[in-house]
Design an enzyme around this catalytic site. Structure first.
Site, PDB file in Angstrom:
ATOM      1  N   HIS A  44       0.855  -1.194   0.000  1.00 52.16           N
ATOM      2  CA  HIS A  44       0.000   0.000   0.000  1.00 52.16           C
ATOM      3  C   HIS A  44       0.892   1.245   0.000  1.00 52.16           C
ATOM      4  O   HIS A  44       1.755   1.413   0.861  1.00 52.16           O
ATOM      5  CB  HIS A  44      -0.871  -0.062   1.262  1.00 52.16           C
ATOM      6  N   ASP A  46       0.988   5.327   0.045  1.00 55.39           N
ATOM      7  CA  ASP A  46       0.196   6.511   0.385  1.00 55.39           C
ATOM      8  C   ASP A  46       0.763   7.755  -0.286  1.00 55.39           C
ATOM      9  O   ASP A  46       1.867   8.192   0.060  1.00 55.39           O
ATOM     10  CB  ASP A  46       0.191   6.710   1.904  1.00 55.39           C
ATOM     11  N   MET A  48       0.410  11.723  -0.874  1.00 63.75           N
ATOM     12  CA  MET A  48      -0.211  12.912  -0.270  1.00 63.75           C
ATOM     13  C   MET A  48       0.361  14.175  -0.889  1.00 63.75           C
ATOM     14  O   MET A  48       1.564  14.231  -1.153  1.00 63.75           O
ATOM     15  CB  MET A  48       0.060  12.936   1.229  1.00 63.75           C
ATOM     16  N   HIS A  77      -2.750   4.639  -2.992  1.00 69.47           N
ATOM     17  CA  HIS A  77      -3.822   5.362  -2.304  1.00 69.47           C
ATOM     18  C   HIS A  77      -3.593   6.852  -2.527  1.00 69.47           C
ATOM     19  O   HIS A  77      -2.668   7.438  -1.964  1.00 69.47           O
ATOM     20  CB  HIS A  77      -3.768   5.000  -0.808  1.00 69.47           C
ATOM     21  N   MET A 148     -11.716   4.428   5.623  1.00 70.51           N
ATOM     22  CA  MET A 148     -10.659   5.029   6.449  1.00 70.51           C
ATOM     23  C   MET A 148     -11.073   4.929   7.910  1.00 70.51           C
ATOM     24  O   MET A 148     -12.169   5.365   8.282  1.00 70.51           O
ATOM     25  CB  MET A 148     -10.449   6.509   6.084  1.00 70.51           C
ATOM     26  N   PHE A 154      -1.852  11.005   8.037  1.00 66.88           N
ATOM     27  CA  PHE A 154      -0.729  10.640   8.903  1.00 66.88           C
ATOM     28  C   PHE A 154      -0.803   9.174   9.309  1.00 66.88           C
ATOM     29  O   PHE A 154      -1.900   8.624   9.423  1.00 66.88           O
ATOM     30  CB  PHE A 154      -0.731  11.500  10.176  1.00 66.88           C
ATOM     31  N   GLY A 155       0.375   8.603   9.514  1.00 68.32           N
ATOM     32  CA  GLY A 155       0.428   7.250  10.060  1.00 68.32           C
ATOM     33  C   GLY A 155       0.359   7.315  11.577  1.00 68.32           C
ATOM     34  O   GLY A 155       0.367   8.397  12.173  1.00 68.32           O
ATOM     35  N   GLY A 187      -5.795   2.591   8.780  1.00 65.88           N
ATOM     36  CA  GLY A 187      -5.548   3.567   9.844  1.00 65.88           C
ATOM     37  C   GLY A 187      -5.736   2.972  11.231  1.00 65.88           C
ATOM     38  O   GLY A 187      -6.822   2.496  11.555  1.00 65.88           O
ATOM     39  N   GLY A 188      -4.649   2.929  12.000  1.00 69.77           N
ATOM     40  CA  GLY A 188      -4.734   2.437  13.378  1.00 69.77           C
ATOM     41  C   GLY A 188      -5.015   0.947  13.478  1.00 69.77           C
ATOM     42  O   GLY A 188      -5.529   0.478  14.492  1.00 69.77           O
TER      43      GLY A 188
END
Ligand code: DX5
Ligand code: ZN
Length: 249
Positions: A44, A46, A48, A77, A148, A154-155, A187-188
């Site tokens: 994955h 990311d 941004m 993503h 999400m 943010f990670g 996420g999390g």
């Protein structure tokens, strides 16, 4: 016989998508190879732009480099304001699938059709405050839905528990309108939250810090995550089978 059972298990198994946002970029190729060896199902990535989300991350060159060192599908993503502008470049660089956000896209159907025209898999991502209902019309056109479970950008953020009922609703919609569509969460996700999301209906787990920021290595972290998730999946399959059994009595 044995093969058939294994195939059934494979179909049921939860997939892991390590998010390289949490990787050590100085050793990116090495860490991705480690994740591949440990059985990652896809990588994955990311992206941004500092505009759609208040952070900058990575772009096309990362995909290009990773394409040379892994056979795994590269899932991109896009957390950027105008995803259409970059689809061609990411596609040429080696992305196999795209996750684009419902938020801020006035022509989501067009974006999804462009992804398909490039011969890639397409998925729609929704933020924690966005209801599942926005997916209804686009669902037949996509291969993946990404719920999400934190606000994107943010990670290493805390999992938002109020997303669980939404995951359940999205699972129902998928069964109704697009069986076979992946339901990913992002996420999390860690060994505590993963089983909750799987119980609610997720079948692909994106995880960054829980895989790359651990003391005992990527393989051990992935095993922990997989065990926690598949345990729930097995319980769930067992429960739904016994429910069916009881109903047919
Ligand atoms: C957040 C990204 C995630 C992020 C998850 O905007 O979309 O993919 O890497 O990181 P963790 O697993 O650390 O919450
Ligand atoms: Zn992501």
């Amino acid at each position: 016989m044995k093969k058939g059972r294994n195939q059934e298990m494979d179909r049921d198994a939860v997939k892991l998508a390590p998010s390289i946002l949490a990787a050590d970029f100085a050793r990116l190729g090495e860490q991705v190879a480690e994740a591949e060896k440990a059985g990652a199902d896809r990588i994955h990535i990311d992206v941004m732009d500092g505009h759609f989300v208040p952070n900058l991350s990575m772009g096309v060159p990362i995909v290009e480099s990773l394409r040379r060192v892994t056979h795994l599908p590269l899932e991109t993503h896009l957390m950027i304001s105008d995803p259409d502008l970059f689809l061609d470049d990411f596609s040429k660089a080696g992305s196999d699938s795209f996750l684009v956000h419902w938020e801020g896209n006035n022509n989501l159907h067009r974006t999804v059709q462009r992804i398909k025209a490039l011969g890639k898999l397409g998925g729609v991502a929704i933020n924690p405050a966005t209801p599942a209902s926005v997916l209804e019309e686009i669902l037949p056109d996509v291969d993946q839905v990404l719920v999400m479970t934190v606000n994107p950008g943010f990670g290493n953020q805390h999992f938002i528990h109020t997303t669980l009922p939404k995951i359940r609703r999205v699972r129902q919609m998928i069964e109704q309108f697009k069986p076979g569509c992946d339901l990913e969460v992002d996420g999390g996700i860690d060994p505590k939250t993963a089983p909750l999301t799987v119980h609610a209906g997720a079948n692909v787990l994106v995880a960054g810090s829980a895989i790359f920021s651990v003391h005992d290595g990527i393989a051990a972290a992935m095993k922990r995550l997989r065990d926690s998730a598949n345990q729930k999946r097995t319980e769930k399959t067992r429960n739904s089978k016994s429910e069916i059994h009881n109903q047919s009595k």
